[in-house]
Design an enzyme around this catalytic site. Structure first.
Site, PDB file in Angstrom:
ATOM      1  N   CYS A   1      21.972  30.748  22.748  1.00 43.24           N
ATOM      2  CA  CYS A   1      22.071  29.641  23.388  1.00 43.24           C
ATOM      3  C   CYS A   1      21.657  30.523  24.865  1.00 43.24           C
ATOM      4  O   CYS A   1      22.613  30.348  26.216  1.00 43.24           O
ATOM      5  CB  CYS A   1      23.514  29.260  23.836  1.00 43.24           C
ATOM      6  SG  CYS A   1      23.770  28.610  22.163  1.00 43.24           S
TER       7      CYS A   1
ATOM      8  N   CYS B   1      33.833  19.406  21.498  1.00 46.93           N
ATOM      9  CA  CYS B   1      32.209  20.291  21.692  1.00 46.93           C
ATOM     10  C   CYS B   1      31.741  19.487  22.294  1.00 46.93           C
ATOM     11  O   CYS B   1      31.266  18.492  23.590  1.00 46.93           O
ATOM     12  CB  CYS B   1      32.054  19.721  19.811  1.00 46.93           C
ATOM     13  SG  CYS B   1      33.189  20.465  18.826  1.00 46.93           S
ATOM     14  N   SER B   2      30.273  20.397  23.136  1.00 43.21           N
ATOM     15  CA  SER B   2      29.173  20.165  23.777  1.00 43.21           C
ATOM     16  C   SER B   2      28.514  19.425  22.757  1.00 43.21           C
ATOM     17  O   SER B   2      28.686  19.778  21.553  1.00 43.21           O
ATOM     18  CB  SER B   2      28.153  21.074  24.713  1.00 43.21           C
ATOM     19  OG  SER B   2      27.974  22.416  23.302  1.00 43.21           O
TER      20      SER B   2
ATOM     21  N   ILE C   1      24.254  17.717  21.500  1.00 38.04           N
ATOM     22  CA  ILE C   1      23.552  17.764  21.249  1.00 38.04           C
ATOM     23  C   ILE C   1      22.429  17.107  22.339  1.00 38.04           C
ATOM     24  O   ILE C   1      22.574  15.944  22.306  1.00 38.04           O
ATOM     25  CB  ILE C   1      22.766  17.062  20.311  1.00 38.04           C
ATOM     26  CG1 ILE C   1      23.761  18.789  19.085  1.00 38.04           C
ATOM     27  CG2 ILE C   1      21.058  17.366  19.839  1.00 38.04           C
ATOM     28  CD1 ILE C   1      23.436  17.639  17.218  1.00 38.04           C
TER      29      ILE C   1
ATOM     30  N   HIS D   1      24.110  20.466  26.681  1.00 42.05           N
ATOM     31  CA  HIS D   1      23.568  21.897  26.405  1.00 42.05           C
ATOM     32  C   HIS D   1      22.211  21.409  25.941  1.00 42.05           C
ATOM     33  O   HIS D   1      22.140  21.628  24.251  1.00 42.05           O
ATOM     34  CB  HIS D   1      25.087  21.957  26.015  1.00 42.05           C
ATOM     35  CG  HIS D   1      24.474  23.420  24.760  1.00 42.05           C
ATOM     36  ND1 HIS D   1      23.972  24.608  25.890  1.00 42.05           N
ATOM     37  CD2 HIS D   1      25.373  24.467  23.905  1.00 42.05           C
ATOM     38  CE1 HIS D   1      24.268  25.537  25.169  1.00 42.05           C
ATOM     39  NE2 HIS D   1      24.831  25.547  24.050  1.00 42.05           N
TER      40      HIS D   1
END
Lengths: 411, 411
Positions: A101, A222-223, A225, A362
């Site tokens: 990332c 959570c970020s 998809i 992200h």
């Protein structure tokens, strides 16, 4: 304000300017392929550089650096360097960098090296990821290849960051509400960001009641998809030239004045401390030292909030808050924002004004480039003078920090 | 002999020296994991640099550049930069570069940029690929992601290079025997190379009777699927210092004096010419110009013979032979070698003395680094003064050329 004492000879006499930038709106972009996203970001950044006369012709872009984590698995396509090169008729040399990332940060470092080395004068850095062409479970497996697949096989990233959250809660008393506050704040910021994947408010209660993913992290910790791409055009300029540019343009000229790049073990089990990302601490120190600024000088920061706990860690490890103080601060900030009041400065920067990874989205390879593009846009407006980006690979095995400044004084 | 007229200011005053190198024996290394191969190559190159006092401590290695094409698919492991960094106790910053089979060349370019930029003084470049943990059909699919998966989906690399072979045979009269001669010559050379995967002679008849893969290419026209790793330690030195080093050591000091990097379209259908790799031509010209040498000055060359036709193309496109002349030349050379006579010089370099990709093996991410390591070893002996490496990605969408020299004159 700042000085460049710690820079090397080449960097003292030369600066890297962010002369153009683009962000392709992040989201589930089912109508766009990997190649579409890559080319849209490249086209927008190039056209903007031409319009603002930072370059006179496309052919001045002498090289392209592509940041991408896993198109080989997400899109069955490697060799994105060649794919990016052929966007330009003059087919410049191109590179692809991967650091999970933190691929975007890595591509920026390699690109600036090519400028300081005087190999090139103007280069384009583009980050791209097309993640929604595979199922979420496949995406999670692919992302897990950024962890140590020999010693952490079976772990997922929510699981690894959940360990950090548990340890941080135990050691510093960080609370569920403080984690939720990161998500609430970043979603509120994202409402006004046209590039963001989720432009909608969420409440503390919604985060608290979202599905449990890995205790204590819930779905809204959570970020997401995301598909997306971003690009910047970087140019090497001499100090004297940049002063002129700044004077002539209505927008402020933005420069990369500090860079940091540090590593930690790929697996979490080999680390002595799991309430702090050592790589972030080191990369931050390097970047501050090079730019000649301190954490207190940073006005806006895009930090790597792949999970809510990650923003709290980053805000502390980058020196914006003492250890244990970022949780209470973000809770206070989120509650003020919910009441319609702007976040107070509190001797710390505005963090993740874009919505961060959490709400802006992200697309892993694009994130590090989008952070730079976004901070450059904020600084160009003249509203802020000093910004920071913080890009993390895996569970903190790679951290890359950039400091961007406008109107800073050279010795 | 040579001059550095075309170099930039930074490169005129500074040189990059190959101060150490290692090659992990190539083959089907079932007892070694991806990580084992990575660390073996790093360890050998580092130990050799310490033994020869090119560095006094491991911590002088300030950064690591990893070349790898597809560990994400071959070994379920990305983020190899972090994996490589943790080999050293001081955990230096690390990068991973991918440019399909030219990943090694790309990593070398990024690494040398970091040296010329004065970011680092000494860096390690390591290439690695562990390909035999998947089936050959899966490996072929993974390798196909280096082609244009939107416009060439369904093509494999043997298929694409078979098109080049057919076109070259039709245009220049290149024969089946000439293709076979590349394989015969390179297998003969590999017999004496301790690193080579196939240290055994093959005959023209064996090549001609091997299974047809993609007409006219047969099994023995193709480079194999290979596990392997190679590393080099690069150091930035000033011209005056390097002259001293050369005098003191029993081995010759080896320098990178020319680099070229060019691209072509990812898909073959978009090219105007399929009997020449335009990226090779351009990259070669750049490298010759920077080093101030001509093709006639090259004494030893490692070229990218992923298929037999690829060596013939390279030998012509790099200027060692006129178009159409490389086939007859390699046939004559192979027949001389079979008779036990050494290949005559014929005003052209010794090509693929290591056995090339064909017989030494082709662990894709390692190949470009192994070429540099191998040429550096040949030049250190003092037997040759000027060598070249040629690393290709995909079907020629990327070409990277390096020129290495020892004992060259600086204006």
């Amino acid at each position: 304000m700042s000085n460049l004492k710690s820079k090397n000879k080449s960097q003292q006499s030369q600066l890297v300017q962010v002369v153009s930038h683009s962000i392709v709106a992040f989201g589930e972009l089912w109508e766009a392929s990997l190649r579409d996203l890559l080319y849209q970001a490249m086209e927008q950044a190039t056209e903007r550089a031409l319009e603002t006369q930072q370059i006179d012709s496309e052919s001045e872009i002498e090289a392209v650096y592509v940041a991408n984590m896993a198109a080989g698995s997400f899109s069955d396509q490697r060799h994105l360097s060649a794919l990016a090169s052929q966007f330009f008729e003059h087919q410049p040399p191109a590179f692809r960098l991967e650091a999970a990332c933190a691929s975007g940060g890595a591509a920026l470092l390699a690109a600036t090296d090519s400028l300081y080395a005087e190999r090139y004068k103007t280069v384009l850095v583009v980050g791209v990821e097309k993640m929604t062409d595979v199922s979420p479970s496949v995406a999670t497996q692919v992302l897990a290849t950024a962890a140590d697949m020999q010693n952490e096989n079976g772990s997922t990233f929510p699981g690894l960051y959940a360990l950090f959250a548990q340890a941080h809660m135990e050691k510093y008393g960080t609370t569920r509400e403080q984690l939720s506050a990161v998500a609430v704040k970043n979603h509120l910021y994202a409402v006004d960001n046209p590039y963001a994947q989720y432009r909608k408010k969420i409440t503390f209660e919604q985060v608290d009641k979202s599905a449990l993913v890995a205790d204590p992290l819930r779905l809204l910790d959570c970020s997401p998809i995301t598909d997306g791409a971003a690009a910047v055009v970087l140019q090497r300029v001499s100090n004297s030239v940049q002063r002129r540019n700044t004077m002539q343009s209505s927008k402020k000229a933005v420069f990369i004045t500090g860079q940091g790049h540090a590593q930690d073990t790929l697996d979490v089990a080999s680390r002595r401390n799991v309430t702090q990302l050592q790589a972030t601490v080191k990369a931050g120190e390097q970047a501050y030292s090079q730019a000649g600024v301190s954490p207190q000088d940073i006005e806006v920061a895009e930090v790597h909030d792949c999970f809510t706990i990650a923003e709290i860690l980053a805000a502390e490890d980058l020196g914006f808050y003492e250890k244990g103080a970022a949780g209470p601060a973000v809770e206070a900030a989120a509650k003020q924002l919910l009441k319609g009041e702007m976040e107070m400065k509190l001797n710390a920067p505005i963090i993740n004004f874009s919505g961060g990874l959490k709400a802006c989205g992200h697309p892993v390879g694009a994130t590090g480039v989008k952070q730079i593009a976004y901070i450059a846009e904020l600084l160009e407006s003249g509203k802020f003078k000093t910004g920071l980006t913080h890009n993390v690979g895996g569970s903190g095995a790679t951290a890359i920090v950039h400091i961007l400044q406008t109107d800073f004084e050279n010795n």
